[in-house]
Design an enzyme around this catalytic site. Structure first.
Site, PDB file in Angstrom:
ATOM      1  N   CYS A 115       0.827  -1.197   0.000  1.00  0.00           N
ATOM      2  CA  CYS A 115       0.000   0.000   0.000  1.00  0.00           C
ATOM      3  C   CYS A 115       0.871   1.261   0.000  1.00  0.00           C
ATOM      4  O   CYS A 115       1.758   1.406   0.845  1.00  0.00           O
ATOM      5  CB  CYS A 115      -0.885  -0.010   1.242  1.00  0.00           C
ATOM      6  SG  CYS A 115      -1.827   1.501   1.393  1.00  0.00           S
ATOM      7  N   CYS A 159      -0.768   6.079   7.020  1.00  0.00           N
ATOM      8  CA  CYS A 159      -2.091   5.656   7.483  1.00  0.00           C
ATOM      9  C   CYS A 159      -1.979   4.714   8.689  1.00  0.00           C
ATOM     10  O   CYS A 159      -1.088   3.873   8.745  1.00  0.00           O
ATOM     11  CB  CYS A 159      -2.813   4.961   6.331  1.00  0.00           C
ATOM     12  SG  CYS A 159      -4.321   4.140   6.794  1.00  0.00           S
ATOM     13  N   CYS A 210      -3.553  -0.306   8.824  1.00  0.00           N
ATOM     14  CA  CYS A 210      -3.041  -1.679   8.706  1.00  0.00           C
ATOM     15  C   CYS A 210      -1.751  -1.840   9.506  1.00  0.00           C
ATOM     16  O   CYS A 210      -0.673  -1.458   9.041  1.00  0.00           O
ATOM     17  CB  CYS A 210      -2.795  -2.012   7.238  1.00  0.00           C
ATOM     18  SG  CYS A 210      -4.322  -2.123   6.303  1.00  0.00           S
ATOM     19  N   CYS A 238      -7.569   2.677  -0.828  1.00  0.00           N
ATOM     20  CA  CYS A 238      -7.153   1.798   0.264  1.00  0.00           C
ATOM     21  C   CYS A 238      -7.088   0.388  -0.310  1.00  0.00           C
ATOM     22  O   CYS A 238      -8.047  -0.096  -0.907  1.00  0.00           O
ATOM     23  CB  CYS A 238      -8.161   1.881   1.409  1.00  0.00           C
ATOM     24  SG  CYS A 238      -7.889   0.610   2.643  1.00  0.00           S
ATOM     25  N   GLN A 245     -20.701  -8.245   8.841  1.00  0.00           N
ATOM     26  CA  GLN A 245     -19.281  -8.614   8.788  1.00  0.00           C
ATOM     27  C   GLN A 245     -18.626  -7.938   7.592  1.00  0.00           C
ATOM     28  O   GLN A 245     -19.217  -7.915   6.510  1.00  0.00           O
ATOM     29  CB  GLN A 245     -19.136 -10.130   8.686  1.00  0.00           C
ATOM     30  CG  GLN A 245     -19.694 -10.906   9.877  1.00  0.00           C
ATOM     31  CD  GLN A 245     -18.775 -10.880  11.091  1.00  0.00           C
ATOM     32  OE1 GLN A 245     -17.655 -10.409  11.042  1.00  0.00           O
ATOM     33  NE2 GLN A 245     -19.276 -11.380  12.208  1.00  0.00           N
ATOM     34  N   GLU A 251     -30.223  -8.609  20.298  1.00  0.00           N
ATOM     35  CA  GLU A 251     -29.309  -7.580  19.808  1.00  0.00           C
ATOM     36  C   GLU A 251     -29.720  -6.235  20.415  1.00  0.00           C
ATOM     37  O   GLU A 251     -30.914  -5.979  20.587  1.00  0.00           O
ATOM     38  CB  GLU A 251     -29.409  -7.571  18.270  1.00  0.00           C
ATOM     39  CG  GLU A 251     -28.944  -6.345  17.552  1.00  0.00           C
ATOM     40  CD  GLU A 251     -27.447  -6.079  17.673  1.00  0.00           C
ATOM     41  OE1 GLU A 251     -26.645  -7.016  17.552  1.00  0.00           O
ATOM     42  OE2 GLU A 251     -27.081  -4.906  17.899  1.00  0.00           O
ATOM     43  N   ASP A 308     -21.722 -14.020  19.742  1.00  0.00           N
ATOM     44  CA  ASP A 308     -20.789 -13.332  18.829  1.00  0.00           C
ATOM     45  C   ASP A 308     -20.645 -11.894  19.326  1.00  0.00           C
ATOM     46  O   ASP A 308     -21.091 -10.946  18.676  1.00  0.00           O
ATOM     47  CB  ASP A 308     -21.354 -13.383  17.399  1.00  0.00           C
ATOM     48  CG  ASP A 308     -20.409 -12.752  16.379  1.00  0.00           C
ATOM     49  OD1 ASP A 308     -19.267 -12.417  16.745  1.00  0.00           O
ATOM     50  OD2 ASP A 308     -20.812 -12.598  15.213  1.00  0.00           O
ATOM     51  N   CYS A 339     -14.046 -11.926  17.977  1.00  0.00           N
ATOM     52  CA  CYS A 339     -13.083 -11.133  17.201  1.00  0.00           C
ATOM     53  C   CYS A 339     -11.940 -10.664  18.106  1.00  0.00           C
ATOM     54  O   CYS A 339     -11.152  -9.806  17.715  1.00  0.00           O
ATOM     55  CB  CYS A 339     -13.774  -9.938  16.551  1.00  0.00           C
ATOM     56  SG  CYS A 339     -14.627  -8.886  17.727  1.00  0.00           S
TER      57      CYS A 339
HETATM   58  C1  LIG Z   1     -19.512  -8.737  16.430  1.00  0.00           C
HETATM   59  S1  LIG Z   1     -21.126  -8.160  16.111  1.00  0.00           S
HETATM   60  C2  LIG Z   1     -21.882  -9.661  15.589  1.00  0.00           C
HETATM   61  C3  LIG Z   1     -23.135  -9.519  14.764  1.00  0.00           C
HETATM   62  C4  LIG Z   1     -23.607 -10.766  14.023  1.00  0.00           C
HETATM   63  N1  LIG Z   1     -23.547 -11.962  14.823  1.00  0.00           N
HETATM   64  C5  LIG Z   1     -22.897 -10.953  12.703  1.00  0.00           C
HETATM   65  O1  LIG Z   1     -22.199 -11.950  12.503  1.00  0.00           O
HETATM   66  O2  LIG Z   1     -23.046 -10.069  11.830  1.00  0.00           O
HETATM   67  C6  LIG Z   1     -21.703  -7.877  17.715  1.00  0.00           C
HETATM   68  C7  LIG Z   1     -23.114  -7.336  17.803  1.00  0.00           C
HETATM   69  O3  LIG Z   1     -23.459  -7.292  19.190  1.00  0.00           O
HETATM   70  C8  LIG Z   1     -24.273  -6.154  19.439  1.00  0.00           C
HETATM   71  N2  LIG Z   1     -24.190  -5.936  20.902  1.00  0.00           N
HETATM   72  C9  LIG Z   1     -23.286  -5.228  21.604  1.00  0.00           C
HETATM   73  N3  LIG Z   1     -23.495  -5.382  22.938  1.00  0.00           N
HETATM   74  C10 LIG Z   1     -24.558  -6.219  23.075  1.00  0.00           C
HETATM   75  C11 LIG Z   1     -25.241  -6.779  24.199  1.00  0.00           C
HETATM   76  N4  LIG Z   1     -24.869  -6.501  25.467  1.00  0.00           N
HETATM   77  N5  LIG Z   1     -26.283  -7.612  23.962  1.00  0.00           N
HETATM   78  C12 LIG Z   1     -26.660  -7.907  22.691  1.00  0.00           C
HETATM   79  N6  LIG Z   1     -26.056  -7.402  21.594  1.00  0.00           N
HETATM   80  C13 LIG Z   1     -25.012  -6.578  21.778  1.00  0.00           C
HETATM   81  C14 LIG Z   1     -23.684  -5.106  18.519  1.00  0.00           C
HETATM   82  O4  LIG Z   1     -24.614  -4.098  18.250  1.00  0.00           O
HETATM   83  C15 LIG Z   1     -23.326  -5.943  17.274  1.00  0.00           C
HETATM   84  O5  LIG Z   1     -24.391  -5.966  16.360  1.00  0.00           O
END
Ligand SMILES: C[S@@+](CC[C@H](N)C(=O)[O-])C[C@H]1O[C@@H](n2cnc3c(N)ncnc32)[C@H](O)[C@@H]1O
Length: 457
Positions: free
Chosen positions: A79, A85, A88, A165, A289, A339, A387, A414
Site C-alpha cells: 500500500c 495511514c 493496517c 485503500c 461482517q 441484539e 458473537d 473477534c
Molecule cells: C460482532 S457483532 C456480531 C453480529 C452478528 N452476529 C454478525 O455476525 O453479523 C456484535 C453485535 O453485538 C451487538 N451488541 C453489543 N453489545 C450487546 C449486548 N450486550 N447484547 C446484545 N447485543 C449486543 C452489537 O450491536 C453488534 O451488532
C-alpha cells in the site's frame, strides 16, 4: 520478591533495540536494559534504532528511526499509504507470517489468559488478501483551507487525504473519489474537530459484493445539510452503482461516528447482500461482517460446529441483523436472536421474511438482560451462539449459560483475549473446549476471528 525496575530509557533519546516478539496489537517488542520497549511496525528479527516517544511504569514506546538489520519476514508494503495511514498494523509483514502470528496469538491467549490446554486448528487465511472490505468510514475535515477525506494518520486525528485503500473493495475506492470531488465542487463545509463547527464529519461507504451496489452515508454535525439536492444529483449521475444515499446526524463532541438519527435522502432503505443462499438487508448503522468471502467460511464453520439435527432451539446472542441465526435456521426447530441496536433487530426480522424463515424471532435488548427473561418464558436453548463485540460476554450472561447447563456453546469471537477469558470461566463451570478454529477476516491488520465449540461435561 523481584524489585520494581526503574525505567532506563528517556523520552526523545534513541536506542538500539532488537525485536524479539509482538504485542497483541502487532507492535514489535524489544528490551533496553531488560525494560520492555514497544516499537510499532517493527518485526521479530529486526534490529532498529528507536526513538522513545513515551514511557509508562512497565514499558516504553519508541518509533523506528532506522532499521539496522531487517527481519526475514519484512516486506515492502503493497500500500502506498502504509507509512502514514494508521489502518493496517501488519502491512510490513508477509502474509504467511501474519497468519502464523495470528495462530500463535490465539494459542497463547487460550493458554495464558484462559489457562486451558486446547488444540487450536490451523488458521484459515485468504487466497487473495486484498480488496476484501465492504465498508469504509472516511473522516472528512479541513487542512490548509482544503477539504480532505481519507484515514486518520497513525496515533493522531490528522486526516491522511486519500481515496485509495488496498484492503477496500475497488467500488469503495471508486466511490470515495467521486464523493470527495462532489463535496469540494459543491463547497460543502467539512467538519472542524478543533472548534466543533462545519457540516460533514464522515462519509461512510458500504458496498454489496454480490450485487455490486453502493450505499453512501454522510454523517453531519448539523440537521441542515446545505446543497444536499445537488450532491444527490451529482453522485447519482457519476455512480450508477449507487442504490441509497443517507444523512446521519451526529451533533455530539465525540469519537463515535454515527448519531442516532438517519434520513434517507435518495434511493432504497437497505443495501442488499448475500451470504451463501441467503439474502440480507442492511441499514446504515447495522453491523454486517466486513469481509464477505471469509464471512461465508465463518458461518459455514458455525453451522458445522453447532451440529444441529432440526430439533434444537438455538439462541443467537449479539445477533446483529440476524445473519448467523438465519444461516443456521434450516437445521433448527427455533431460532431466537438478541441484539441491542433496534434498527439491526428490525433488519433481522425483515431478513427472516425476505428469506421465508418463519421460525426465527428477534428481540431488542442486552443479551445478559434478556437471557433470563427468555428462560422465564420457557424458551430454554439446546445450543447458544454468542458473537459479542471485542469486550466479550458480560459475566452475568456466562452465569446464565452455566445455570441452565446449555449442552453446546458456539463462541464466535473477534478478540482472542476476551475469548480466552470467557472460555476460562466456562471451563471452571464444567464446560470442555472441543475445538478452536481461527479465521483470518482482516488481513494486514492485527485482528483475528475464532469459532470455538464448547460442550457440557
Ligand atoms: C460482532 S457483532 C456480531 C453480529 C452478528 N452476529 C454478525 O455476525 O453479523 C456484535 C453485535 O453485538 C451487538 N451488541 C453489543 N453489545 C450487546 C449486548 N450486550 N447484547 C446484545 N447485543 C449486543 C452489537 O450491536 C453488534 O451488532
Amino acid at each position: 520478591m523481584k524489585a520494581k525496575q526503574k525505567c532506563p530509557v528517556r523520552i526523545g533519546k534513541a536506542y538500539q533495540i532488537e525485536i524479539t516478539d509482538l504485542t497483541h496489537d502487532g507492535e514489535g517488542i524489544g528490551r533496553v536494559d531488560d525494560f520492555a520497549v514497544f516499537v510499532p511496525e517493527a518485526l521479530p528479527g529486526d534490529v532498529v534504532l528507536g526513538r522513545v516517544i513515551s514511557t509508562k511504569k512497565t514499558y516504553a514506546r519508541a518509533l523506528i528511526e532506522k532499521i539496522l538489520t531487517e527481519s526475514e519476514q519484512r516486506i515492502k508494503p503493497f500500500c502506498p499509504q502504509a507509512e502514514s495511514c494508521g489502518g493496517c498494523q501488519l502491512a510490513y509483514m508477509g502474509y504467511e507470517y501474519q497468519l502464523a502470528w495470528k495462530q500463535k496469538r490465539v494459542q497463547d491467549a487460550i493458554r495464558r489468559i484462559g489457562r486451558i490446554e486446547a488444540e487450536v486448528l490451523p488458521i484459515i487465511g485468504m487466497d487473495n488478501p486484498e480488496g476484501y472490505r465492504n465498508k469504509s468510514q472516511f473522516p472528512v475535515g479541513l487542512q490548509d483551507n482544503r477539504l480532505v477525506m481519507g484515514f486518520y494518520q497513525k496515533r493522531s486525528h490528522n486526516i491522511v487525504d486519500t481515496d485509495y485503500c488496498r484492503i477496500q473493495h475497488p467500488l469503495i475506492n471508486k466511490a470515495a473519489k467521486v464523493v470527495k470531488q462532489a463535496l469540494i465542487d459543491l463547497n460543502i463545509e467539512p467538519y472542524n474537530e478543533q472548534n466543533h463547527t462545519g457540516v460533514v464529519r464522515h462519509a461512510v461507504i458500504r458496498t454489496s459484493f454480490s450485487r455490486k451496489t453502493l450505499m453512501v452515508i454522510f454523517v453531519t454535525r448539523t440537521n441542515e445539510f446545505p446543497h444536499q439536492g445537488e450532491l444527490v444529483a451529482e453522485l447519482t449521475k457519476k455512480l450508477p452503482e449507487l442504490t441509497s444515499i443517507y444523512q446521519n446526524v451526529n451533533p455530539k463532541v465525540t469519537n463515535v461516528i454515527f448519531g442516532y438519527e438517519s434520513r434517507l435522502l435518495w434511493g432504497e432503505a437497505y443495501l442488499l447482500d448475500q451470504i451463501g443462499d441467503l439474502e440480507f438487508a442492511i441499514s446504515p448503522r447495522s453491523f454486517f461482517q466486513v469481509n464477505p468471502h471469509q464471512t461465508k467460511v465463518l458461518y459455514d464453520l458455525a453451522k458445522e460446529t453447532a451440529g444441529l439435527t432440526g430439533k434444537e432451539t438455538v439462541w443467537d446472542l449479539y445477533c446483529g441483523i440476524g445473519t448467523i441465526g438465519l444461516y443456521l435456521a434450516s437445521d433448527a426447530e427455533k431460532v431466537i436472536g438478541v441484539e441491542t441496536v433496534p434498527e439491526a433487530v428490525e433488519d433481522a426480522r425483515f431478513n427472516a421474511d425476505l428469506n421465508g424463515i418463519r421460525h426465527a424471532e428477534f428481540y431488542t435488548g442486552k443479551a445478559e438482560d434478556l437471557a433470563p427473561k427468555l428462560l422465564d418464558q420457557g424458551l430454554k436453548p439446546d445450543v447458544v451462539i454468542v458473537d459479542p463485540p471485542r469486550r466479550g460476554c458480560d459475566p452475568s450472561l456466562l452465569e446464565t449459560i452455566q445455570k441452565v447447563q446449555v449442552p453446546k456453546v458456539v463462541y464466535v469471537s473477534c478478540n482472542p483475549s476476551t475469548l480466552a477469558r470467557d472460555l476460562g470461566i466456562l471451563v471452571e463451570a464444567g464446560y470442555r473446549v472441543e475445538s478452536v478454529q481461527p479465521v483470518d477476516m482482516f488481513p494486514d491488520t492485527s485482528h483475528v476471528e475464532c469459532v470455538t465449540l464448547m460442550s457440557r461435561l
